[in-house]
Design a protein around this motif. Structure first.
Motif, PDB file in Angstrom:
ATOM      1  N   PHE A 197       0.806  -1.223   0.000  1.00 24.34           N
ATOM      2  CA  PHE A 197       0.000   0.000   0.000  1.00 24.34           C
ATOM      3  C   PHE A 197       0.840   1.275   0.000  1.00 24.34           C
ATOM      4  O   PHE A 197       0.283   2.373  -0.095  1.00 24.34           O
ATOM      5  CB  PHE A 197      -0.961  -0.013   1.183  1.00 24.34           C
ATOM      6  CG  PHE A 197      -2.010  -1.086   1.059  1.00 24.34           C
ATOM      7  CD1 PHE A 197      -3.084  -0.934   0.201  1.00 24.34           C
ATOM      8  CD2 PHE A 197      -1.901  -2.272   1.768  1.00 24.34           C
ATOM      9  CE1 PHE A 197      -4.040  -1.924   0.064  1.00 24.34           C
ATOM     10  CE2 PHE A 197      -2.854  -3.274   1.637  1.00 24.34           C
ATOM     11  CZ  PHE A 197      -3.926  -3.100   0.786  1.00 24.34           C
ATOM     12  N   ALA A 198       2.148   1.165   0.110  1.00 24.73           N
ATOM     13  CA  ALA A 198       3.095   2.268  -0.084  1.00 24.73           C
ATOM     14  C   ALA A 198       2.654   3.556   0.606  1.00 24.73           C
ATOM     15  O   ALA A 198       2.384   4.574  -0.035  1.00 24.73           O
ATOM     16  CB  ALA A 198       3.301   2.513  -1.579  1.00 24.73           C
ATOM     17  N   PRO A 199       2.590   3.569   1.932  1.00 23.57           N
ATOM     18  CA  PRO A 199       2.095   4.764   2.614  1.00 23.57           C
ATOM     19  C   PRO A 199       3.044   5.945   2.517  1.00 23.57           C
ATOM     20  O   PRO A 199       4.265   5.787   2.506  1.00 23.57           O
ATOM     21  CB  PRO A 199       1.969   4.298   4.072  1.00 23.57           C
ATOM     22  CG  PRO A 199       2.999   3.219   4.202  1.00 23.57           C
ATOM     23  CD  PRO A 199       2.974   2.510   2.879  1.00 23.57           C
TER      24      PRO A 199
ATOM     25  N   ALA B  18      10.549  -0.311  10.475  1.00 23.87           N
ATOM     26  CA  ALA B  18      12.010  -0.297  10.335  1.00 23.87           C
ATOM     27  C   ALA B  18      12.437  -1.155   9.156  1.00 23.87           C
ATOM     28  O   ALA B  18      13.332  -0.776   8.378  1.00 23.87           O
ATOM     29  CB  ALA B  18      12.661  -0.791  11.628  1.00 23.87           C
ATOM     30  N   ARG B  19      11.794  -2.317   9.004  1.00 24.97           N
ATOM     31  CA  ARG B  19      12.094  -3.189   7.866  1.00 24.97           C
ATOM     32  C   ARG B  19      11.711  -2.499   6.558  1.00 24.97           C
ATOM     33  O   ARG B  19      12.470  -2.502   5.587  1.00 24.97           O
ATOM     34  CB  ARG B  19      11.309  -4.493   8.037  1.00 24.97           C
ATOM     35  CG  ARG B  19      11.415  -5.480   6.881  1.00 24.97           C
ATOM     36  CD  ARG B  19      12.580  -6.410   7.059  1.00 24.97           C
ATOM     37  NE  ARG B  19      12.551  -7.047   8.360  1.00 24.97           N
ATOM     38  CZ  ARG B  19      11.842  -8.139   8.658  1.00 24.97           C
ATOM     39  NH1 ARG B  19      11.085  -8.704   7.723  1.00 24.97           N
ATOM     40  NH2 ARG B  19      11.889  -8.688   9.855  1.00 24.97           N
ATOM     41  N   TYR B  20      10.523  -1.909   6.521  1.00 30.10           N
ATOM     42  CA  TYR B  20      10.027  -1.261   5.307  1.00 30.10           C
ATOM     43  C   TYR B  20      10.866  -0.047   4.949  1.00 30.10           C
ATOM     44  O   TYR B  20      11.146   0.199   3.762  1.00 30.10           O
ATOM     45  CB  TYR B  20       8.569  -0.865   5.519  1.00 30.10           C
ATOM     46  CG  TYR B  20       7.958  -0.091   4.393  1.00 30.10           C
ATOM     47  CD1 TYR B  20       7.781  -0.660   3.132  1.00 30.10           C
ATOM     48  CD2 TYR B  20       7.530   1.222   4.579  1.00 30.10           C
ATOM     49  CE1 TYR B  20       7.206   0.057   2.091  1.00 30.10           C
ATOM     50  CE2 TYR B  20       6.951   1.941   3.552  1.00 30.10           C
ATOM     51  CZ  TYR B  20       6.793   1.358   2.313  1.00 30.10           C
ATOM     52  OH  TYR B  20       6.227   2.072   1.287  1.00 30.10           O
ATOM     53  N   ALA B  21      11.302   0.724   5.959  1.00 26.89           N
ATOM     54  CA  ALA B  21      12.088   1.934   5.684  1.00 26.89           C
ATOM     55  C   ALA B  21      13.396   1.610   4.984  1.00 26.89           C
ATOM     56  O   ALA B  21      13.940   2.448   4.249  1.00 26.89           O
ATOM     57  CB  ALA B  21      12.360   2.685   6.983  1.00 26.89           C
ATOM     58  N   ALA B  22      13.921   0.411   5.213  1.00 29.89           N
ATOM     59  CA  ALA B  22      15.181   0.007   4.585  1.00 29.89           C
ATOM     60  C   ALA B  22      14.985  -0.550   3.185  1.00 29.89           C
ATOM     61  O   ALA B  22      15.963  -0.865   2.505  1.00 29.89           O
ATOM     62  CB  ALA B  22      15.880  -1.032   5.462  1.00 29.89           C
ATOM     63  N   THR B  23      13.717  -0.650   2.733  1.00 31.02           N
ATOM     64  CA  THR B  23      13.428  -1.175   1.405  1.00 31.02           C
ATOM     65  C   THR B  23      13.534  -0.071   0.376  1.00 31.02           C
ATOM     66  O   THR B  23      12.901   0.982   0.534  1.00 31.02           O
ATOM     67  CB  THR B  23      12.009  -1.777   1.362  1.00 31.02           C
ATOM     68  OG1 THR B  23      11.893  -2.781   2.376  1.00 31.02           O
ATOM     69  CG2 THR B  23      11.712  -2.381   0.006  1.00 31.02           C
ATOM     70  N   PRO B  24      14.307  -0.236  -0.677  1.00 25.47           N
ATOM     71  CA  PRO B  24      14.444   0.845  -1.662  1.00 25.47           C
ATOM     72  C   PRO B  24      13.184   1.035  -2.491  1.00 25.47           C
ATOM     73  O   PRO B  24      12.395   0.108  -2.681  1.00 25.47           O
ATOM     74  CB  PRO B  24      15.613   0.367  -2.539  1.00 25.47           C
ATOM     75  CG  PRO B  24      15.624  -1.122  -2.393  1.00 25.47           C
ATOM     76  CD  PRO B  24      15.158  -1.402  -1.002  1.00 25.47           C
ATOM     77  N   GLY B  25      12.993   2.267  -2.952  1.00 29.76           N
ATOM     78  CA  GLY B  25      11.950   2.548  -3.928  1.00 29.76           C
ATOM     79  C   GLY B  25      10.612   2.966  -3.383  1.00 29.76           C
ATOM     80  O   GLY B  25       9.702   3.280  -4.156  1.00 29.76           O
TER      81      GLY B  25
ATOM     82  N   VAL C  26      10.708  14.174  10.359  1.00 31.92           N
ATOM     83  CA  VAL C  26      11.165  12.782  10.349  1.00 31.92           C
ATOM     84  C   VAL C  26      10.410  12.055   9.252  1.00 31.92           C
ATOM     85  O   VAL C  26       9.179  11.970   9.287  1.00 31.92           O
ATOM     86  CB  VAL C  26      10.936  12.103  11.712  1.00 31.92           C
ATOM     87  CG1 VAL C  26      11.323  10.628  11.641  1.00 31.92           C
ATOM     88  CG2 VAL C  26      11.730  12.807  12.808  1.00 31.92           C
ATOM     89  N   LEU C  27      11.139  11.559   8.264  1.00 33.34           N
ATOM     90  CA  LEU C  27      10.595  10.732   7.192  1.00 33.34           C
ATOM     91  C   LEU C  27      11.415   9.450   7.130  1.00 33.34           C
ATOM     92  O   LEU C  27      12.647   9.495   7.231  1.00 33.34           O
ATOM     93  CB  LEU C  27      10.656  11.452   5.842  1.00 33.34           C
ATOM     94  CG  LEU C  27       9.867  12.759   5.699  1.00 33.34           C
ATOM     95  CD1 LEU C  27      10.131  13.394   4.328  1.00 33.34           C
ATOM     96  CD2 LEU C  27       8.376  12.514   5.890  1.00 33.34           C
TER      97      LEU C  27
ATOM     98  N   PRO D   8       7.879   5.495  -1.300  1.00 31.50           N
ATOM     99  CA  PRO D   8       7.789   6.925  -1.012  1.00 31.50           C
ATOM    100  C   PRO D   8       8.146   7.194   0.445  1.00 31.50           C
ATOM    101  O   PRO D   8       7.811   6.378   1.323  1.00 31.50           O
ATOM    102  CB  PRO D   8       6.315   7.252  -1.286  1.00 31.50           C
ATOM    103  CG  PRO D   8       5.596   5.968  -1.105  1.00 31.50           C
ATOM    104  CD  PRO D   8       6.547   4.895  -1.560  1.00 31.50           C
ATOM    105  N   PRO D   9       8.811   8.295   0.755  1.00 32.05           N
ATOM    106  CA  PRO D   9       9.094   8.607   2.162  1.00 32.05           C
ATOM    107  C   PRO D   9       7.798   8.735   2.961  1.00 32.05           C
ATOM    108  O   PRO D   9       6.800   9.249   2.468  1.00 32.05           O
ATOM    109  CB  PRO D   9       9.835   9.945   2.084  1.00 32.05           C
ATOM    110  CG  PRO D   9      10.367  10.019   0.690  1.00 32.05           C
ATOM    111  CD  PRO D   9       9.370   9.301  -0.163  1.00 32.05           C
TER     112      PRO D   9
END
Length: 704
Positions: free
Chosen positions: A246-248, A285-292, A385-386, A294-295
């Motif tokens: 869902f790319a929040p 935390a896991r998702y934030a390290a995934t490239p590509g 913070v993003l 949106p912030p």
């Protein structure tokens, strides 16, 4: 993460006839109002090995672009946590047509009895316990509540499908047919069934390692047809995979550090709320390290404890929130949904306002109004913070913005504050969460980063530690830091600790930092507000549910005295302060109103309260511009509201004259607004910085 393999469509029409597509899920007060057995007794199913899911094609809304590129994901422990604790923000997302996904971790099955336990609504003959059907009834209530908020019709149909999860099981995905940008995801894990009782088979037990797996509890009408069980990693994988799907750009979640009931080892919130939020942190935390991706920004919400604090919502907003709860709670008992399981949560029908929960919404992080800071050479800096990292925007002297640049160092909690040092450098302060390798390693600390040179790059993060001994002592319940700089250039940071008193830490002459020091006070809530007057005396303010306490220096550099009772009336706890001549001015909100109030301090005592009215809403007040004349707040519709003084002066005289004007308009935003002489900023829920000039306070524009 999108499903693969053969696809199968499930619809309500195929399962229950033409009216079943109207199902709605009820609100659950899970254990606060009632206790329940989470041992697995009742209408539960055995948990066989994790099956291969039966994915299905579902029509999803296309990814929006431009100003509509906002995707909000709400992560909840139970069906109803969003309606009790996140509304009116949920409704505002729906009205704005943002993409909105609510993700429910547990089934909320409680004891399986869909009836009030006591009171006039309690049935003479108690229904038989059926956890699968009660979970379905709560789902029906949620679907009805969202449909009504979105379309005005609680029976507006939904498409229900099963999707594979990254944890190896399946989840239910519901999409509102009339508004396909609105989705509900049911992970359907077993709930604890008790607010704070010892329930090893729960999110709490799984987080702490007391059980190796947590089984599912499927709703009776769910298109997910086979049970499964998740270990700790699989829960994190599942939530992270749904975030990927869902790319929040904005995430709403419950409070992972709600604190303890004074004198006990019991959390002030439901254990599912607390540990569901910690699983959400791990997934983010896991998702934030995934490239590509949106912030994204994050907003945390207080749960049960808000019932003991002053109400934040105006009567009209509170009434609208209560009406939504009536829909969820299935107050009329007509079987409009066509489901034998029931059309809502009859436990909540006994008390649809909860324990005062429909009269408030309260953020627990991210409410600083000091995240915009002027530089030494006419430039302007803005911080947020993003992706759990510090996002930095810079505006040059000619008015051109650059950014955001995401600096190294993850794990930051929402909300940062900043101060300008004597040499023109800027220092940023935040709290940071470390999940740790083991549950006992969970920790929050205060961190700071300082520009190496005025207008230059920021140095690495420095930890200032925390006044907390460990997580278990107070569940890491600390406020956001507030910082001030004395005439010698030394910084002092103030923090409300988990004992509900004030702590501070100060910079020494050689640049090192002291240990944390206890400053006293009791029953303190919210974040400290600090300011230094024209002479350099520091003033510190913190709210209690009944008044505001202050700490003041008799003269610059003197010891801080206090706490002193200010005699101010109750506030909604959020405060902001700024210098005004030989004193400081304090702004706050009137409970159950949202009206903005202000007083001036020239010492420990306040001037009479001036009421500026307002545009309802909740949260802190940002003051900027000459004489702090330009005020900005969160309005009752969730967009910025600004105050322009009328004839009679721009400062105190203009405010006292009561001739100013409130205006509202702009984006839905996260946190609080912040300003400088050049204007006011807000971080939109699309992750962009929006800016408004003093001469055009309603003309909010993204800076990129």
């Amino acid at each position: 993460m999108r499903s693969s393999g053969p696809r199968r469509r499930f619809t309500l029409l195929s399962r229950r006839g033409p009216t079943a597509a109207l199902l709605i899920a009820p609100v659950a007060v899970a254990g606060w109002i009632f206790g329940a057995d989470a041992s697995g007794a009742g209408a539960t199913r055995d948990a066989p090995p994790v099956p291969k899911a039966r994915p299905a094609t579902v029509q999803e809304s296309p990814a929006p672009t431009g100003p509509a590129a906002t995707s909000v994901v709400q992560i909840l422990a139970h069906p109803d946590d969003d309606l009790f604790f996140m509304n009116p923000d949920t409704r505002q997302s729906i009205v704005s047509r943002s993409r909105l996904t609510s993700l429910y971790l547990t089934a909320g099955e409680s004891d399986g009895v869909n009836a009030a336990r006591t009171g006039p609504l309690a049935p003479s003959v108690r229904p038989a316990a059926d956890k699968a059907r009660y979970a379905e009834a709560r789902q029906n209530g949620i679907r009805a509540a969202y449909a009504e908020m979105a379309t005005g019709d609680r029976t507006s149909p939904w498409r229900r499908t099963a999707i594979e999860t990254a944890g190896g099981g399946a989840a239910e995905l519901d999409v509102l047919a009339a508004r396909p940008e609105i989705s509900l995801v049911w992970v359907q894990l077993r709930e604890a069934g008790s607010v704070s009782g010892d329930r090893p088979v729960s999110l709490h037990g799984l987080w702490d390692g007391r059980v190796t797996e947590l089984p599912s509890q499927l709703a009776s009408g769910s298109p997910v047809e086979r049970d499964f069980a998740y270990d700790k990693k699989q829960v994190v994988d599942t939530v992270a995979g749904l975030l990927e799907r869902f790319a929040p750009t904005h995430v709403r979640m419950q409070d992972p550090t709600p604190g303890l009931v004074t004198g006990t080892d019991r959390p002030t919130d439901h254990q599912d709320h607390l540990f569901g939020a910690r699983f959400a942190q791990a997934a983010l935390a896991r998702y934030a390290a995934t490239p590509g991706h949106p912030p994204f920004s994050v907003q945390n919400y207080l749960g049960y404890f808000t019932s003991g604090l002053p109400h934040t919502l105006d009567p009209e907003t509170a009434a609208a929130k209560l009406r939504t709860m009536h829909t969820y709670a299935w107050m009329d008992e007509t079987n409009y949904c066509g489901d034998e399981a029931g059309c809502g949560d009859r436990k909540v029908a006994a008390r649809p306002g909860g324990h005062g929960w429909t009269r408030s919404v309260r953020y627990t992080r991210g409410e600083s109004t000091s995240w915009v800071q002027p530089g030494r050479d006419g430039e302007l800096w803005a911080f947020s913070v993003l992706d759990t990292r510090l996002a930095v925007w810079q505006r040059g002297a000619r008015g051109d913005w650059t950014g955001p640049e995401l600096l190294p160092g993850a794990g930051l909690d929402s909300g940062v504050t900043s101060v300008r040092l004597a040499d023109g450098r800027i220092a940023v302060f935040a709290t940071r969460t470390s999940l740790g390798a083991a549950p006992a390693d969970y920790r929050r600390d205060v961190v700071t980063a300082v520009q190496r040179t005025p207008g230059g790059a920021f140095g690495p993060w420095l930890s200032l530690g925390t006044p907390e001994r460990d997580d278990a002592t107070g569940l890491s319940d600390i406020s956001a830091p507030a910082a001030t700089v004395d005439r010698a250039g030394r910084i002092t940071v103030y923090l409300r600790n988990s004992r509900y008193s004030l702590s501070s830490i100060s910079q020494q002459g050689d640049g090192s930092w002291s240990s944390w020091r206890e400053r006293g006070g009791r029953n303190l809530h919210g974040d400290p507000a600090v300011a230094s007057d024209a002479s350099g005396r520091q003033h510190v303010f913190v709210s209690t549910p009944l008044t505001v306490w202050s700490w003041t220096q008799a003269e610059p550099g003197a010891p801080l005295s206090g706490p002193t009772a200010t005699g101010l009336p109750p506030t909604t706890l959020t405060l902001s302060a700024a210098p005004e001549g030989d004193g400081v001015r304090l702004w706050f909100r009137k409970p159950a109103s949202g009206a903005v109030r202000t007083v001036r301090f020239s010492g420990p005592l306040a001037s009479p309260v001036t009421e500026l009215g307002g545009v309802a809403g909740f949260g802190p007040v940002s003051a900027s511009g000459p004489d702090n004349a330009l005020l900005a707040v969160r309005s009752g519709t969730g967009v910025p509201g600004t105050y322009l003084p009328g004839p009679g002066g721009t400062g105190t005289a203009g405010r006292s004259a009561g001739t100013g004007q409130w205006l509202s308009g702009g984006p839905l935003f996260t946190g609080a607004p912040a300003g400088a002489a050049a204007g006011v900023g807000a971080i939109g829920q699309d992750g962009r910085l929006y800016w408004s000039r003093p001469d055009a306070p309603q003309a909010w524009r993204p800076v990129d």
